[in-house]
Design an enzyme around this catalytic site. Structure first.
Site, PDB file in Angstrom:
ATOM      1  N   CYS A  56      -5.174  -7.637  -3.964  1.00  0.00           N
ATOM      2  CA  CYS A  56      -3.848  -7.380  -4.545  1.00  0.00           C
ATOM      3  C   CYS A  56      -2.835  -8.228  -3.776  1.00  0.00           C
ATOM      4  CB  CYS A  56      -3.519  -5.885  -4.520  1.00  0.00           C
ATOM      5  SG  CYS A  56      -3.481  -5.133  -2.879  1.00  0.00           S
ATOM      6  N   ASN A 109      -2.425  -5.750   0.146  1.00  0.00           N
ATOM      7  CA  ASN A 109      -3.641  -5.104   0.680  1.00  0.00           C
ATOM      8  C   ASN A 109      -3.312  -3.804   1.419  1.00  0.00           C
ATOM      9  OD1 ASN A 109      -6.374  -5.939   2.991  1.00  0.00           O
ATOM     10  ND2 ASN A 109      -6.474  -4.820   1.086  1.00  0.00           N
ATOM     11  N   CYS A 121      -1.909  -1.042  -0.829  1.00  0.00           N
ATOM     12  CA  CYS A 121      -1.844  -0.003  -1.879  1.00  0.00           C
ATOM     13  C   CYS A 121      -3.047  -0.075  -2.827  1.00  0.00           C
ATOM     14  CB  CYS A 121      -0.553  -0.118  -2.686  1.00  0.00           C
ATOM     15  SG  CYS A 121       0.950   0.113  -1.709  1.00  0.00           S
ATOM     16  N   ARG A 122      -3.060  -1.067  -3.707  1.00  0.00           N
ATOM     17  CA  ARG A 122      -4.067  -1.080  -4.779  1.00  0.00           C
ATOM     18  C   ARG A 122      -5.463  -1.490  -4.321  1.00  0.00           C
ATOM     19  NH1 ARG A 122      -0.689  -4.990  -8.418  1.00  0.00           N
ATOM     20  NH2 ARG A 122      -0.122  -5.638  -6.306  1.00  0.00           N
ATOM     21  N   SER A 123      -5.584  -2.635  -3.632  1.00  0.00           N
ATOM     22  CA  SER A 123      -6.940  -3.087  -3.294  1.00  0.00           C
ATOM     23  C   SER A 123      -7.615  -2.196  -2.248  1.00  0.00           C
ATOM     24  CB  SER A 123      -6.981  -4.569  -2.904  1.00  0.00           C
ATOM     25  OG  SER A 123      -6.209  -4.846  -1.772  1.00  0.00           O
ATOM     26  N   ASP A 144       1.711  -2.576  -9.703  1.00  0.00           N
ATOM     27  CA  ASP A 144       2.093  -2.468  -8.298  1.00  0.00           C
ATOM     28  C   ASP A 144       2.902  -1.172  -8.097  1.00  0.00           C
ATOM     29  OD1 ASP A 144       3.212  -2.707  -5.818  1.00  0.00           O
ATOM     30  OD2 ASP A 144       3.943  -4.750  -6.101  1.00  0.00           O
TER      31      ASP A 144
HETATM   32  P1  4NP Z   1      -0.250  -3.822  -3.009  1.00  0.00           P
HETATM   33  O1  4NP Z   1       1.271  -3.294  -3.020  1.00  0.00           O
HETATM   34  O2  4NP Z   1      -0.207  -5.273  -3.437  1.00  0.00           O
HETATM   35  O3  4NP Z   1      -0.928  -2.950  -4.003  1.00  0.00           O
HETATM   36  O4  4NP Z   1      -0.742  -3.623  -1.596  1.00  0.00           O
HETATM   37  C1  4NP Z   1       2.313  -3.924  -2.362  1.00  0.00           C
HETATM   38  C2  4NP Z   1       2.478  -3.763  -1.007  1.00  0.00           C
HETATM   39  C3  4NP Z   1       3.548  -4.356  -0.368  1.00  0.00           C
HETATM   40  C4  4NP Z   1       4.451  -5.126  -1.077  1.00  0.00           C
HETATM   41  C5  4NP Z   1       4.283  -5.302  -2.441  1.00  0.00           C
HETATM   42  C6  4NP Z   1       3.202  -4.709  -3.081  1.00  0.00           C
HETATM   43  N1  4NP Z   1       5.560  -5.722  -0.428  1.00  0.00           N
HETATM   44  O5  4NP Z   1       6.411  -6.271  -1.114  1.00  0.00           O
HETATM   45  O6  4NP Z   1       5.637  -5.658   0.809  1.00  0.00           O
END
Ligand code: 4NP
Length: 170
Positions: free
Chosen positions: A13, A16, A18-20, A130
């Protein structure tokens, strides 16, 4: 067909956190519960560097724990060129992640690079949204999508004969 090679799956993602890692924890749980740990290797990463070394987002970890998945040992890392040698399936959460991975993809990569939700049957969406800037229900939605796709991925691997082993149980 008996295939002795472990299938190596990398979820990706943006951050790394939240989703992955959620997908990582869910698939690892299914793999362990079904006695497939010697058949499937699971990992996760992000296209971005901002959260490298961090544990999963507390909201993602809490929703996962509520459903019986432990994300406690996971730490964020950024995707790197060597991942294209080390993994057979590289599965992105959304199209932006996939585009970033396509830009890194070496001509020699013979594995499967695509979206995780390709493996979900009967789901109208193809991206895991996201949840980072939204409310807690976003994390529940991620879990719903990831659980279904993880089952679909294992079913696809089974159909391909990639899980065949004396120990595997469906
Ligand atoms: P992820 O979510 O891609 O599912 O881990 C996010 C985590 C952090 C951020 C964006 C999306 N960020 O902007 O810091």
């Amino acid at each position: 067909m008996n295939n002795p090679e472990k299938v190596r799956v990398l979820f990706c993602c943006l951050g790394n956190i939240c989703r992955s890692p959620t997908a990582h924890g869910v698939l690892q749980h299914l793999v362990d519960r079904r006695g497939l740990a010697d058949r499937v290797l699971v990992d996760s990463c992000g296209t971005g560097h901002w959260h490298v070394g961090e544990a999963p987002d507390a909201r993602a970890a809490a929703e996962a724990a509520r459903r019986g998945y432990d994300l406690g040992d996971l730490r964020a890392r950024q995707v790197c060129p060597a991942d294209f040698d080390a993994f057979d399936y590289i599965l992105a959460m959304d199209r932006a992640n996939l585009a970033d991975l396509e830009a890194m993809r070496p001509a020699t990569f013979a594995g499967h690079l695509g979206l995780l939700l390709e493996f979900s049957e009967g789901v109208a969406v193809d991206e895991v949204p996201d949840p980072y800037h939204g409310g807690d229900d976003g994390f529940s939605h991620v879990l719903d999508l990831v659980e279904r796709a993880s089952e679909g991925l294992l079913a696809a691997l089974a159909r391909e004969g990639r899980l065949d082993d004396a120990h595997s149980q469906q």
